[in-house]
Enzyme design. Sequence first.
Site, mmCIF file in Angstrom:
data_model
loop_
_atom_site.group_PDB
_atom_site.id
_atom_site.type_symbol
_atom_site.label_atom_id
_atom_site.label_comp_id
_atom_site.label_asym_id
_atom_site.label_seq_id
_atom_site.Cartn_x
_atom_site.Cartn_y
_atom_site.Cartn_z
ATOM 1 N N ASP A 40 -6.869 4.265 -4.409
ATOM 2 C CA ASP A 40 -7.422 4.369 -2.755
ATOM 3 C C ASP A 40 -8.147 5.517 -2.541
ATOM 4 O O ASP A 40 -8.597 5.917 -3.948
ATOM 5 C CB ASP A 40 -6.463 3.220 -1.782
ATOM 6 C CG ASP A 40 -6.782 2.613 -0.804
ATOM 7 O OD1 ASP A 40 -7.859 1.980 -0.688
ATOM 8 O OD2 ASP A 40 -7.264 4.172 0.009
ATOM 9 N N LYS B 111 1.178 -1.536 0.134
ATOM 10 C CA LYS B 111 0.322 0.401 -0.263
ATOM 11 C C LYS B 111 1.171 1.022 -0.097
ATOM 12 O O LYS B 111 1.869 1.366 0.739
ATOM 13 C CB LYS B 111 -1.112 0.096 1.715
ATOM 14 C CG LYS B 111 -1.918 0.753 1.218
ATOM 15 C CD LYS B 111 -2.923 0.424 0.611
ATOM 16 C CE LYS B 111 -4.799 0.731 0.138
ATOM 17 N NZ LYS B 111 -5.632 0.296 0.007
HETATM 18 N N1 GLU Z 1 -7.647 0.100 -2.933
HETATM 19 C C1 GLU Z 1 -8.429 -1.159 -3.965
HETATM 20 C C2 GLU Z 1 -8.367 -1.857 -2.486
HETATM 21 O O1 GLU Z 1 -8.071 -1.546 -1.372
HETATM 22 C C3 GLU Z 1 -7.740 -1.464 -4.609
HETATM 23 C C4 GLU Z 1 -6.258 -1.961 -4.490
HETATM 24 C C5 GLU Z 1 -5.300 -2.183 -6.101
HETATM 25 O O2 GLU Z 1 -6.284 -2.771 -7.025
HETATM 26 O O3 GLU Z 1 -4.573 -2.819 -6.271
HETATM 27 O O4 GLU Z 1 -8.750 -3.420 -2.193
#
Ligand code: GLU
Length: 445
Positions: A165, A125
């Site tokens: 996100d 992340k």
């Molecule tokens: N931010 C999204 C999540 O919390 C998507 C992450 C992504 O597609 O890599 O899963």
Amino acid sequence: MYRLDDFMADLERRNPSEPEFIQAVREVTASVIDTVNDNPMYIKNRILERITEPDRVISFKVEWEDDDGNIHVNRGYRVQFSNALGPYKGGLRFHASVTEGTMKFLAFEQVFKNALTTLPMGGGKGGSDFSPKGRSDAEILRFCRSFMTELYKYIGPDTDVPAGDVGVGGREIGYLYGQYKRIVGENTGVLTGKGYGWGGSLVRPEATGFGTMYFADNMMHDMGTELKGKRIAVSGFGNVAWGAVMKASQLGAKVVTISGPDGYIYDEDGVNTPEKWAYMLSLRASNNDVVKPYAQRFKAQFVEGKKPWEVPVDLAFPCAIQNELTADDAKALVSNGVKAVIETSNMGCTLEAAELLKANKIAFAPGKAANAGGVAVSGLEMSQNAMHLHWSASEVDERLRAIMGSIHEECVKYGKTDDGYIDYAKGANIAGFRKVADAMCQLGY
Ligand code: GLU
């Protein structure tokens, strides 16, 4: 033999001032501690200690200039938590509340979520404490360029693949990808959530919201009913909430609320027309972070400064941010006869709220299961990029539905209790943990 309190005391000592990370680890560890204690391989391999320590935490300076020529400094992060199952994968969050602890909790959750999708993805992340609120398009472009000028060193299509996100949608992914391409000179799909014309997947923008409704529909079947005809409260008004209200309408349910930092909208007619969905997107694109104008536009009610959990509904979907649904909110929902709470934001419920729902035998789906549709379709975008082709919307949607079905099955398999109540959170934690832990044992240290 592990004891939860001893393990957590040590973790808290090593991660001071990171309450969200500690909360997320406690929630997972409480679910899996018996599985660990029953498995000598997990104990011998020190899986609990190793799985709760990120591979690395990268922090960098982001300097950018506003429209008036003032220079600003923000902090950027990328937490690469685990690549046991595949390249690090997870979104970027641009929000004033972002800290290193936030990034660590989100990356930790992502590891298990991605494992549940069955696709070969590790967990990571990233993001920044930059707030897009009130910023012009040109300012966002400059921030994204500066952010990627640092981040590009640490990512790659087979090493780490970021996505969107909170605060990072299609526009930001475009600016970030443009800068990556400018620096590295490669078009290898290093980000997901790209525009359809330049490597993106159909259904990716809708995927998190669609996925959570598919998951909820499966939960309703467990309860001998269906999503059709249910009254729903949704919080948030961004990309996730938008996908959720569309799929709820398509499945015959009625969403009566959305919300923003300024309060919530109560729309008794339902947020159920293409015009209303398009309006949600335009509210988001305006960067003002308010939902109030929806009430004037569609003759709905605006309730200032409050969250939507006081409205009597069958199902509640927190779709905004962590810890947005507290024990008091859970109490209000329970006393109004809620049947299920489907956490769609990451860790949208406080530990106390989740415990209260479970104590009242209310079905509770954790974010790492219910919201996995977004990253699942990101995984499908990676596959399409690697093959240099596009799948049709129906092909992607069918795969998404199948993945959500298999996540639901895993939750039931590991979460069914003796009295028939399904502890989806425990099921998701055990299923995700086992996949990562088994891989870690096989890979050595
Ligand atoms: N931010 C999204 C999540 O919390 C998507 C992450 C992504 O597609 O890599 O899963």
